[in-house]
Write a protein that holds these residues in place. Structure first.
Motif, PDB file in Angstrom:
ATOM      1  N   MET A 150       0.822  -1.205   0.000  1.00  0.00           N
ATOM      2  CA  MET A 150       0.000   0.000   0.000  1.00  0.00           C
ATOM      3  C   MET A 150       0.856   1.254   0.000  1.00  0.00           C
ATOM      4  O   MET A 150       0.511   2.261  -0.631  1.00  0.00           O
ATOM      5  CB  MET A 150      -0.950  -0.014   1.210  1.00  0.00           C
ATOM      6  CG  MET A 150      -2.013   1.061   1.178  1.00  0.00           C
ATOM      7  SD  MET A 150      -2.987   1.130  -0.360  1.00  0.00           S
ATOM      8  CE  MET A 150      -3.800  -0.478  -0.341  1.00  0.00           C
ATOM      9  N   ASP A 183      -4.113  -3.823   2.467  1.00  0.00           N
ATOM     10  CA  ASP A 183      -5.094  -3.887   1.384  1.00  0.00           C
ATOM     11  C   ASP A 183      -6.429  -3.288   1.798  1.00  0.00           C
ATOM     12  O   ASP A 183      -7.276  -3.011   0.951  1.00  0.00           O
ATOM     13  CB  ASP A 183      -5.286  -5.328   0.895  1.00  0.00           C
ATOM     14  CG  ASP A 183      -5.642  -6.301   2.013  1.00  0.00           C
ATOM     15  OD1 ASP A 183      -5.242  -6.057   3.161  1.00  0.00           O
ATOM     16  OD2 ASP A 183      -6.289  -7.316   1.734  1.00  0.00           O
ATOM     17  N   SER A 186      -7.343   2.713   1.162  1.00  0.00           N
ATOM     18  CA  SER A 186      -7.602   3.156  -0.215  1.00  0.00           C
ATOM     19  C   SER A 186      -8.153   4.575  -0.185  1.00  0.00           C
ATOM     20  O   SER A 186      -8.436   5.125   0.879  1.00  0.00           O
ATOM     21  CB  SER A 186      -8.620   2.251  -0.915  1.00  0.00           C
ATOM     22  OG  SER A 186      -9.900   2.387  -0.308  1.00  0.00           O
TER      23      SER A 186
END
Length: 307
Positions: A150, A183, A186
């Motif tokens: 990330m 994950d 975002s």
């Protein structure tokens, strides 16, 4: 040899499962269109034109890639491959499947970025050991890898004026089957409301990704030989139906046992895991020190506004 007992659908559950499966299949065009519109809206509202997608060659990231290409055009989508050399599934298979997807969608080489993460992850691992802390176990190492990935995705987004797209589906979010700040991080998520089973149905019906990817065994791509089903202890078909019945349709636990034939221990395993992992998907709690009205009144007095 893995002797973990995996719960699968019973014959008497197949009819209700078929009804659940068809929700995704029958609404495939509508769901995909809403995803595409959502992606376009996120980039239009921020003025950041590029979508950055970490692509493992799995079904979820491939689905997101297909939607991003449809929404923004091939030229505005960056496919990022982040292998950890030494894990066969990560270094070989995932790059190969991502290559299948790139060819299928027409992603040019100039928009495919490959950044190996082993050196960075091993450096962090080495620093932890040198500090006197215990050596990271397999789970902890996997989380470190996910967070390293990330970090790189956000660097690429900064470089190309882009947004990082989440590829975690509804099933993974509910179950907490993701890495916090890895994950699970975002700028926005186009698939967070879609169950895994429905993603299979939509991609298959609309021919969005190669069949090799649709048929690929799901894996978090962190440990050699790791599969989602082994980690979860239940197939996605049985899990998604249970999650939908309990959390979306509001079916009571007693009815799940009596009318839908789920064993008590399976229900407890799933519901307990959802409850335990809410901290992964819920916003971080903020301590509310004082009522805002008191603060405003205090400021007015201090500033002499009412004098």
């Amino acid at each position: 040899m893995n002797e973990t007992k995996i719960y699968t659908l019973k014959d008497e559950q197949l009819d209700i499962y078929e009804m659940f499966r068809k929700i995704g299949y029958d609404n495939a065009e509508l769901i995909f269109a809403e995803m595409v519109d959502f992606i376009a809206l996120q980039h239009g509202s921020t003025g950041l034109p590029v979508a950055v997608v970490g692509c493992s060659g799995g079904i979820d990231s491939s689905f997101v890639m297909a939607a991003a290409v449809k929404a923004l055009g091939i030229e505005n989508v960056k496919m990022v491959r982040l292998p950890y050399e030494g894990i066969k599934s990560s270094c070989d298979d995932s790059i190969r499947y991502a290559g299948f997807l790139a060819g299928y969608l027409g992603i040019p080489e100039s928009n495919i970025i490959t950044v190996p993460i082993r050196h960075a992850t091993d450096a962090s691992r080495g620093s932890i050991i040198m500090s006197g802390l215990p050596e990271p176990n397999q789970k902890q190492l996997g989380n470190m890898m996910a967070r390293e990935r990330m970090k790189i995705l956000y660097h690429i987004a900064d470089e190309y004026r882009g947004l990082v797209l989440d590829t975690c589906n509804n099933t993974e979010i509910k179950m907490g089957y993701l890495t916090k700040h890895g994950d699970g991080a975002s700028d926005y998520n186009p698939v967070g409301d879609i169950y895994k089973v429905w993603i299979w149905e939509i991609t298959r019906k609309l021919k969005l990704v190669p069949n090799e990817i649709i048929e690929r065994t799901p894996s978090a791509d962190l440990i050699e030989g790791q599969t989602d089903v082994d980690d979860l202890g239940i197939t996605y078909q049985a899990l998604d139906l249970l999650l939908w019945l309990y959390f979306d349709a509001g079916i009571a636990r007693s009815s799940l046992i009596r009318d839908y034939y789920y064993p008590v221990d399976v229900i407890d395993m799933v519901v307990d895991r959802v409850d335990c992992n809410k901290h992964k998907s819920n916003p971080a709690p903020i301590c509310q020190i004082m009522d805002i009205g008191i603060i405003v009144d205090s400021m007015r007095i201090c500033c002499g506004i009412d004098r």
